[in-house]
Design a protein around this motif. Sequence first.
Motif, PDB file in Angstrom:
ATOM      1  N   PHE A   1       2.944   9.430   9.277  1.00 43.98           N
ATOM      2  CA  PHE A   1       1.944   8.755   8.456  1.00 43.98           C
ATOM      3  C   PHE A   1       1.315   7.632   9.255  1.00 43.98           C
ATOM      4  O   PHE A   1       1.908   7.092  10.187  1.00 43.98           O
ATOM      5  N   GLN A   2       0.091   7.316   8.888  1.00 50.94           N
ATOM      6  CA  GLN A   2      -0.646   6.262   9.569  1.00 50.94           C
ATOM      7  C   GLN A   2      -1.535   5.571   8.552  1.00 50.94           C
ATOM      8  O   GLN A   2      -2.192   6.225   7.747  1.00 50.94           O
ATOM      9  N   VAL A   3      -1.526   4.258   8.578  1.00 53.18           N
ATOM     10  CA  VAL A   3      -2.352   3.511   7.634  1.00 53.18           C
ATOM     11  C   VAL A   3      -2.741   2.179   8.268  1.00 53.18           C
ATOM     12  O   VAL A   3      -1.959   1.569   8.998  1.00 53.18           O
ATOM     13  N   LYS A   4      -3.968   1.781   8.041  1.00 49.95           N
ATOM     14  CA  LYS A   4      -4.413   0.455   8.481  1.00 49.95           C
ATOM     15  C   LYS A   4      -4.125  -0.511   7.342  1.00 49.95           C
ATOM     16  O   LYS A   4      -4.625  -0.358   6.235  1.00 49.95           O
ATOM     17  N   PHE A   5      -3.299  -1.484   7.656  1.00 50.80           N
ATOM     18  CA  PHE A   5      -2.800  -2.391   6.618  1.00 50.80           C
ATOM     19  C   PHE A   5      -3.480  -3.738   6.759  1.00 50.80           C
ATOM     20  O   PHE A   5      -3.264  -4.443   7.740  1.00 50.80           O
TER      21      PHE A   5
ATOM     22  N   ARG B   1       0.840  -1.194   0.000  1.00 52.69           N
ATOM     23  CA  ARG B   1       0.000   0.000   0.000  1.00 52.69           C
ATOM     24  C   ARG B   1       0.870   1.237   0.000  1.00 52.69           C
ATOM     25  O   ARG B   1       2.013   1.195   0.437  1.00 52.69           O
ATOM     26  N   GLU B   2       0.293   2.331  -0.476  1.00 52.85           N
ATOM     27  CA  GLU B   2       0.990   3.612  -0.436  1.00 52.85           C
ATOM     28  C   GLU B   2       0.210   4.578   0.433  1.00 52.85           C
ATOM     29  O   GLU B   2      -1.023   4.564   0.444  1.00 52.85           O
ATOM     30  N   VAL B   3       0.937   5.399   1.181  1.00 52.82           N
ATOM     31  CA  VAL B   3       0.333   6.371   2.073  1.00 52.82           C
ATOM     32  C   VAL B   3       1.119   7.673   1.947  1.00 52.82           C
ATOM     33  O   VAL B   3       2.324   7.650   1.688  1.00 52.82           O
TER      34      VAL B   3
END
Length: 202
Positions: free
Chosen positions: A58-62, A48-50
């Motif tokens: 940065f914060q992302v639910k993977f 994924r890219e964020v």
Amino acid sequence: MPFWSSSLSNRVIRISLYASEDAVSIAQALGKEVDDVGEPKLRPIASREVTTAQDGSFQVKFGVPWDALCNHPDGVQVAFGDATVEHDFFILAELIPPPPPSPTPAVPQPAPVNDTPVSSAQIKIPLSYTPLRVISDIDDTVKMANVLAGARTIFYTVFVRNLMEIVIPGMGDWYTKMWQRGARFHYVVRPFIMDFARLGIN
């Protein structure tokens, strides 16, 4: 860079999940886009890219789709193997270069987009089956920091006193025995302190 860093806002980070340390090492060395890697075993299970925020964070639910795990050569053993066998996943985070400047009358055509990572970092994430988890702040657990006595006392205890005066005896053995009995640990600590904290336990 610990302590000395500048914020990189509005930059793209590519996050990829691997089930093999060899694959993530090769991917980090090659610095290639996911689709450019021909060998299926070298491709990530998911990616994924964020985009970073104003302060560079940065914060992302993977999430990993089940079919992606089942169809990957290194994911099959995780999906259908023995549930009591522990596996290690590897996360590769890559900083993608900024996009080229917009075309101007002097330069009508922009330069080709370069997606070779400027910088990258990886971390191992264990996948364990045990229901018993220990969440531990290493600094306060392995040594007596006197947190309740206030900031001045904490500073003196942590940075001035001899480490052997404040170490709680037996913590390393206790953690090791808990691990041998099936407990798994999650450490709440800044990443660049982690290596020193591990030395304190071992």
